[in-house]
Design an enzyme around this catalytic site. Structure first.
Site, mmCIF file in Angstrom:
data_model
loop_
_atom_site.group_PDB
_atom_site.id
_atom_site.type_symbol
_atom_site.label_atom_id
_atom_site.label_comp_id
_atom_site.label_asym_id
_atom_site.label_seq_id
_atom_site.Cartn_x
_atom_site.Cartn_y
_atom_site.Cartn_z
ATOM 1 N N ARG A 137 0.846 -1.251 0.198
ATOM 2 C CA ARG A 137 -0.280 -0.137 0.118
ATOM 3 C C ARG A 137 0.720 1.229 0.034
ATOM 4 O O ARG A 137 0.225 2.399 -0.070
ATOM 5 C CB ARG A 137 -0.980 0.121 1.355
ATOM 6 C CG ARG A 137 -2.027 -0.754 0.953
ATOM 7 C CD ARG A 137 -3.537 -0.511 1.824
ATOM 8 N NE ARG A 137 -3.106 -1.181 3.220
ATOM 9 C CZ ARG A 137 -3.880 -0.738 4.354
ATOM 10 N NH1 ARG A 137 -4.390 0.465 4.343
ATOM 11 N NH2 ARG A 137 -3.578 -1.367 5.270
ATOM 12 N N ALA B 33 32.315 47.686 -0.223
ATOM 13 C CA ALA B 33 31.270 47.209 -0.623
ATOM 14 C C ALA B 33 31.342 47.074 -2.140
ATOM 15 O O ALA B 33 32.216 47.542 -2.953
ATOM 16 C CB ALA B 33 29.983 48.201 -0.621
#
Ligand code: UD1
Ligand code: MG
Length: 452
Positions: free
Chosen positions: A16, A410
């Site tokens: 199942r 950055a």
């Protein structure tokens, strides 16, 4: 104290499930159901564990990794036949045998112990059956008991398919689990036949045979959840839900605040400290510990991570295996961390990937920082020193080291080590053209209007 052996039945086909994975290896709360059961058994310090298997033997062998013996049942002629297959592995063993089902994973150790204790009580029952009262007993074998309250004995075990109407009306059902002394077990099993509706060797018949010998068989009754079996994906999900429900309550009882408990998913081994706050929609995979006063904000996915005291994670963070956050570290929204440690008070608050890295205490990782840890073939380490400041949108191309208190400007793509206290700026020189844009717009507008 007698010794204990466990026989775990797992030779059923599990059709199942419709799965290539053995039924008992399907996970609940991040752990194969068989391993949940094994953990409960192990708490009894059993002398032997034998798993009876049919197809999928190799999968079970791998999962068990030598922690239990395997006995092959091929073909499958019923539960009684399955237990017999473990006889060889238990030769010479003369203690108490617990019979368990691999697809009934949540039997508490205390319940197993209660079965063993009952087996060793003064009235010396031949068989102890673990029984329960389901809402609807259809399909289960029935346990027919007689006797005054507290003195009941089982007079008959009968399968649904062999039961009379009166027997079908009985609610007390067989979980399938039993405790029997080894010597009794194999002697009784040798007398079981397959003369029944399913032409199978029923384990339950050992009770009927012991009764016919004038011996006493008794039931221990338990909560239906403890003996719930998993046969389909729907039942798997149902058990997952039930397990989670209990775990959430346990988490709250342990001093964690869950704002929307029904949206938080734990793994079998999640560890939570006191005064942990968990916001809605958080998923814990295996291997996570969260120390006191940590805050897990909404929509986080966390696995294999150690979250230190007072840390803050999320919203929308992903912590993957090997993540270590030291005290008061912060991992913010849309940050992924993998195999990396953030030191005390270090912060990666926005939009980053930090993989195969060490980040020193109090370092600040700017928005959009990426540790480029993989070249398509190998993984490389990034080491960021204490107090370093990584500017937004930096690519740290590993292997690379950023020194203590260093600043990476950055937008830098850093390929070479940065020394302690250094500023590293990796950008092209800017060219500045005053008024250029105004002149450009004027010219283009005129051109478009056809005046150009
Ligand atoms: C069995 C019990 C029934 C009980 C029910 C609880 C018997 C005869 N019946 O019924 O009284 O109410 O469990 O769920 O014992 N297995 C093997 N080899 C086999 C057959 C089964 O290893 O040849 C294993 C299965 O993998 C499973 C367990 O035994 O883990 C039970 O098998 P299943 O077919 O579900 O048992 P039922 O017939 O439903
Ligand atoms: Mg069956």
């Amino acid at each position: 104290m007698t010794q204990i052996a466990a026989i775990i039945l797992a030779a059923g086909k599990g059709t199942r499930m419709k799965s290539d994975l053995h039924k008992v290896l399907h996970p609940v709360a991040g752990r194969p159901m068989l391993m949940h059961l094994m953990a409960s058994v192990d708490a009894l310090a059993p002398e032997k564990k034998v798993v009876v298997v049919g197809s999928g033997k190799a999968q079970l062998e791998e999962a068990l990794a030598g922690s239990a013996e395997l006995a092959l049942q091929e073909p499958q002629h019923g539960t009684g036949h399955a237990v017999q297959m473990a006889h060889g592995a238990l030769s010479g063993f003369d203690g108490d045998v617990l019979i368990l089902y691999g697809d009934v994973p949540f039997v508490p150790t205390a319940t197993m112990q209660a079965m063993i204790d009952r087996l060793n009580a003064d009235d010396a029952p031949a068989v102890v059956v673990l029984a329960f009262e389901p809402g609807d007993p259809t399909g289960y074998g029935r346990v027919i008991v007689e006797g005054a309250k507290g003195q009941e004995r089982i007079v008959k075990m009968v399968e649904q398919k062999d039961a009379s109407a009166a027997e079908k009306a009985v609610k007390l059902s067989n979980s399938g689990l039993m405790a029997v002394k080894a010597a009794d077990l194999f002697a009784l099993l040798a007398r079981v036949t397959n003369d029944n509706a399913q032409k199978e060797y029923y384990l339950t018949d050992i009770v009927n045979i012991a009764n016919s010998d004038g011996r006493r068989c008794v039931a221990v009754t338990t909560d239906p959840f403890d003996v719930a079996g998993i046969n389909s994906r729907a039942q798997l999900a149902e058990m997952e839900g039930e397990w989670q429900k209990r775990r959430r309550i346990q988490a709250m009882d342990g001093g964690a605040t869950l704002i929307a408990p029904e949206t938080v998913w734990f793994a079998y081994d999640t560890v939570l400290g006191r005064d942990v706050l968990i916001e809605p929609n958080v998923f814990f995979g295996p291997g996570v510990s969260v120390a006191d006063n940590a805050k897990i904000r909404a929509y986080c996915h966390i696995e294999g991570a150690m979250i230190g005291e007072g840390c803050e994670v999320g919203p929308f963070a992903r912590l993957r295996p090997g993540t270590v956050l030291e005290e008061k570290a912060k991992v913010g929204n849309f940050v992924e961390v993998k195999n990396a440690a953030l030191g005390q008070g270090a912060k990666a608050n926005h939009l980053s990937y930090i993989g195969d890295a060490t980040v020193g205490a109090k370092a600040n990782i700017g928005a959009g920082t990426i540790t480029c840890n993989y070249d398509g073939y190998f993984k490389y380490q990034t080491v960021i020193g204490e107090g370093a400041f990584i500017g937004s949108n930096s690519a740290l191309i590993a292997p690379v080291k950023i020194g203590r208190d260093a600043i990476v400007a950055a937008g830098s793509a850093v390929t070479r080590d940065v020394a302690d206290g250094e500023l590293r700026l990796v950008r092209a020189e800017q060219s500045v053209k005053p008024g250029w844009a105004d002149r450009f717009h004027d010219a283009m507008r005129r051109k478009k209007e056809g005046k150009g």
